[in-house]
Scaffold this active site. Sequence first.
Site, PDB file in Angstrom:
ATOM      1  N   ASP A  67       0.864  -1.176   0.000  1.00 14.88           N
ATOM      2  CA  ASP A  67       0.000   0.000   0.000  1.00 14.88           C
ATOM      3  C   ASP A  67       0.898   1.222   0.000  1.00 14.88           C
ATOM      4  O   ASP A  67       1.980   1.193   0.592  1.00 14.88           O
ATOM      5  CB  ASP A  67      -0.906  -0.002   1.242  1.00 14.88           C
ATOM      6  CG  ASP A  67      -2.175   0.798   1.015  1.00 14.88           C
ATOM      7  OD1 ASP A  67      -3.262   0.207   0.999  1.00 14.88           O
ATOM      8  OD2 ASP A  67      -2.063   2.029   0.825  1.00 14.88           O
TER       9      ASP A  67
ATOM     10  N   GLY B 234     -26.868  -0.266   2.593  1.00 12.27           N
ATOM     11  CA  GLY B 234     -25.815   0.752   2.600  1.00 12.27           C
ATOM     12  C   GLY B 234     -24.488   0.066   2.366  1.00 12.27           C
ATOM     13  O   GLY B 234     -24.422  -0.994   1.765  1.00 12.27           O
TER      14      GLY B 234
ATOM     15  N   CYS C 131     -20.259  -0.971  -0.978  1.00 11.45           N
ATOM     16  CA  CYS C 131     -20.379  -1.714  -2.245  1.00 11.45           C
ATOM     17  C   CYS C 131     -21.676  -1.460  -3.003  1.00 11.45           C
ATOM     18  O   CYS C 131     -21.646  -0.939  -4.116  1.00 11.45           O
ATOM     19  CB  CYS C 131     -20.216  -3.199  -1.981  1.00 11.45           C
ATOM     20  SG  CYS C 131     -18.649  -3.577  -1.207  1.00 11.45           S
TER      21      CYS C 131
HETATM   22  C1  UGA Z   1     -21.869  -7.014  -0.581  1.00 15.39           C
HETATM   23  C2  UGA Z   1     -22.142  -8.407  -1.196  1.00 15.39           C
HETATM   24  O1  UGA Z   1     -23.051  -9.122  -0.356  1.00 15.39           O
HETATM   25  C3  UGA Z   1     -20.827  -9.208  -1.348  1.00 15.39           C
HETATM   26  O2  UGA Z   1     -21.097 -10.449  -1.993  1.00 15.39           O
HETATM   27  C4  UGA Z   1     -19.854  -8.398  -2.199  1.00 15.39           C
HETATM   28  O3  UGA Z   1     -18.609  -9.060  -2.354  1.00 15.39           O
HETATM   29  C5  UGA Z   1     -19.612  -7.045  -1.523  1.00 15.39           C
HETATM   30  O4  UGA Z   1     -20.883  -6.347  -1.384  1.00 15.39           O
HETATM   31  C6  UGA Z   1     -18.667  -6.257  -2.400  1.00 15.39           C
HETATM   32  O5  UGA Z   1     -19.005  -5.971  -3.538  1.00 15.39           O
HETATM   33  O6  UGA Z   1     -17.509  -6.037  -1.981  1.00 15.39           O
HETATM   34  P1  UGA Z   1     -21.425  -6.112   1.918  1.00 15.39           P
HETATM   35  O7  UGA Z   1     -21.445  -4.738   1.331  1.00 15.39           O
HETATM   36  O8  UGA Z   1     -20.340  -6.488   2.864  1.00 15.39           O
HETATM   37  O9  UGA Z   1     -21.369  -7.226   0.742  1.00 15.39           O
HETATM   38  O10 UGA Z   1     -22.787  -6.293   2.705  1.00 15.39           O
HETATM   39  P2  UGA Z   1     -24.133  -7.165   2.571  1.00 15.39           P
HETATM   40  O11 UGA Z   1     -24.122  -8.237   3.564  1.00 15.39           O
HETATM   41  O12 UGA Z   1     -24.382  -7.538   1.182  1.00 15.39           O
HETATM   42  O13 UGA Z   1     -25.209  -6.073   3.034  1.00 15.39           O
HETATM   43  C7  UGA Z   1     -25.392  -4.865   2.299  1.00 15.39           C
HETATM   44  C8  UGA Z   1     -26.517  -4.041   2.877  1.00 15.39           C
HETATM   45  O14 UGA Z   1     -27.768  -4.664   2.641  1.00 15.39           O
HETATM   46  C9  UGA Z   1     -26.444  -3.817   4.395  1.00 15.39           C
HETATM   47  O15 UGA Z   1     -26.752  -2.463   4.662  1.00 15.39           O
HETATM   48  C10 UGA Z   1     -27.505  -4.745   4.960  1.00 15.39           C
HETATM   49  O16 UGA Z   1     -28.034  -4.313   6.169  1.00 15.39           O
HETATM   50  C11 UGA Z   1     -28.533  -4.696   3.836  1.00 15.39           C
HETATM   51  N1  UGA Z   1     -29.413  -5.888   3.779  1.00 15.39           N
HETATM   52  C12 UGA Z   1     -28.902  -7.119   3.516  1.00 15.39           C
HETATM   53  C13 UGA Z   1     -30.781  -5.734   3.948  1.00 15.39           C
HETATM   54  O17 UGA Z   1     -31.281  -4.618   4.176  1.00 15.39           O
HETATM   55  N2  UGA Z   1     -31.594  -6.832   3.860  1.00 15.39           N
HETATM   56  C14 UGA Z   1     -31.092  -8.067   3.604  1.00 15.39           C
HETATM   57  O18 UGA Z   1     -31.907  -9.038   3.544  1.00 15.39           O
HETATM   58  C15 UGA Z   1     -29.717  -8.223   3.438  1.00 15.39           C
END
Ligand code: UGA
Length: 465
Positions: A30, A276, A279
Amino acid sequence: MRIAVIGSGYVGLVASACFAELGHNVTCVDNDLTKIAALNAGEMLIHEDYLQELLHRHRGARLIFSSSIVDAVRDSLVIIIAVGTPAAASGEADLSYVESVTREIAQCANGYKLIVEKSTVPVYTNAWIRRAMILNGSGLDNFDVVSNPEFLREGTAVSDFLYPDRIVIGANSERAAKIIRELYHPLIHGTYSRREGAVPRPDGARVPPLYLETSAQSAELIKHASNAFLAMKISFINAVANLAEAVGADIEDVREGIGSDSRIGSSFLRAGIGYGGSCFPKDIAAFQSVAREHGYHFELLEQVRKINQEQLQRFLKKIRTALWTLKNKRLAVLGLAFKSGTDDVRESPAIRIIQALIEEGCLITAFDPAAMEKARTLLSESVTYAPDPYTAAHGADALLILTEWKEFAALDLPRIKQLLNYPVVLDGRNLYTLQQMANAGLNYYSIGRAPVEIFHPMAQRKAAE
Ligand code: UGA
């Protein structure tokens, strides 16, 4: 195998630790010297299960941190690009970091290098990297470029990396594909999970994972389309939740009914205050922009974003309705991170809601098991922080649940009721059943369900007086 990982953000750091765990010799690079010093000193930069253990296990041996991209590239056969691709004002992904890293690789390469693109990038980035390598003096025989999107989630990043559903490789040459198969050998053959001291296999993990070799364009599209599909599921269930409220249905029953159809699946159907994180919001905008550039108006994604934004406004409206006026109301907020299991507050709906409430004159006391330090840098100094949910609730006019942490789903509700000034709970993550709240004598406002109104908070106060 000797590999260099360029970028020590979420993906870069987790990939470095996990590739070392798989048996490779990794240099994580980095250009942020403070970060490299912190990583070398063993500081924990992100909150992630098993990461500390893996860093501890491999640091100084199979894993080193360095600020010299030149040394790392010269020492390695495989160069993994895991730098940030932030959103530009237009929504497009800003690829300037990817480009400058590519230039540096081309300028210092001393023989054949396999460049693996892991940052989330638009379609054709692989081709642009190839072009930049040639323009910067690399011979066609001296390198290959492979797209290898990463699907890890924050909070479960290490397990997701070591036990993925699929490994996607967009390789345009057999020479490159062969090296990549060796890189992932312990995962592709399922041998890692049987190793002594391995990170435990999560329930239901697919071992070995699907190993999918595609063209570079397909691999790039798979990443954006996967995130967009998941965000679409969330916006879909949120839209249905709004309708459920209007017709008197219960979104939790509806969700179970929909999700039990194996063609649909139950994951990513939790209604709430919207998605949120670093990603989804960025990737949906970038995907839309990629589509636009190639002549396709992906209107569905516009709706996904719109529903997500409205979800937050609807919850604010719910708070206003439940509390009548907001000025000088003392609110206890549980949850600051954009989701549970992480200290990340980037694009967190919780932070947005708090900011809006402060603007309306509310006084906020917040608690989050991991994200308070990071939230402090984003929130006004008027916010106070409590050491636990009960201290936050003490004397508050209402309790707000904004992140789906497990501990928030197991609160001592009678105690909460006793501590609150008014028995009002607004739950943006549907962590409780209506019956639980009714039994506890709490007025309860959640998403996609009828409110539980034991009695109006003002009436209760008068009765007590
Ligand atoms: C997301 C994807 O799930 C990963 O597969 C991907 O690799 C990653 O983005 C990326 O592109 O790097 P992440 O951002 O860590 O992962 O979080 P998630 O678990 O997907 O949750 C995202 C948002 O959706 C959170 O705010 C969560 O609270 C919300 N969420 C999730 C809901 O409101 N309802 C749900 O049923 C699931």
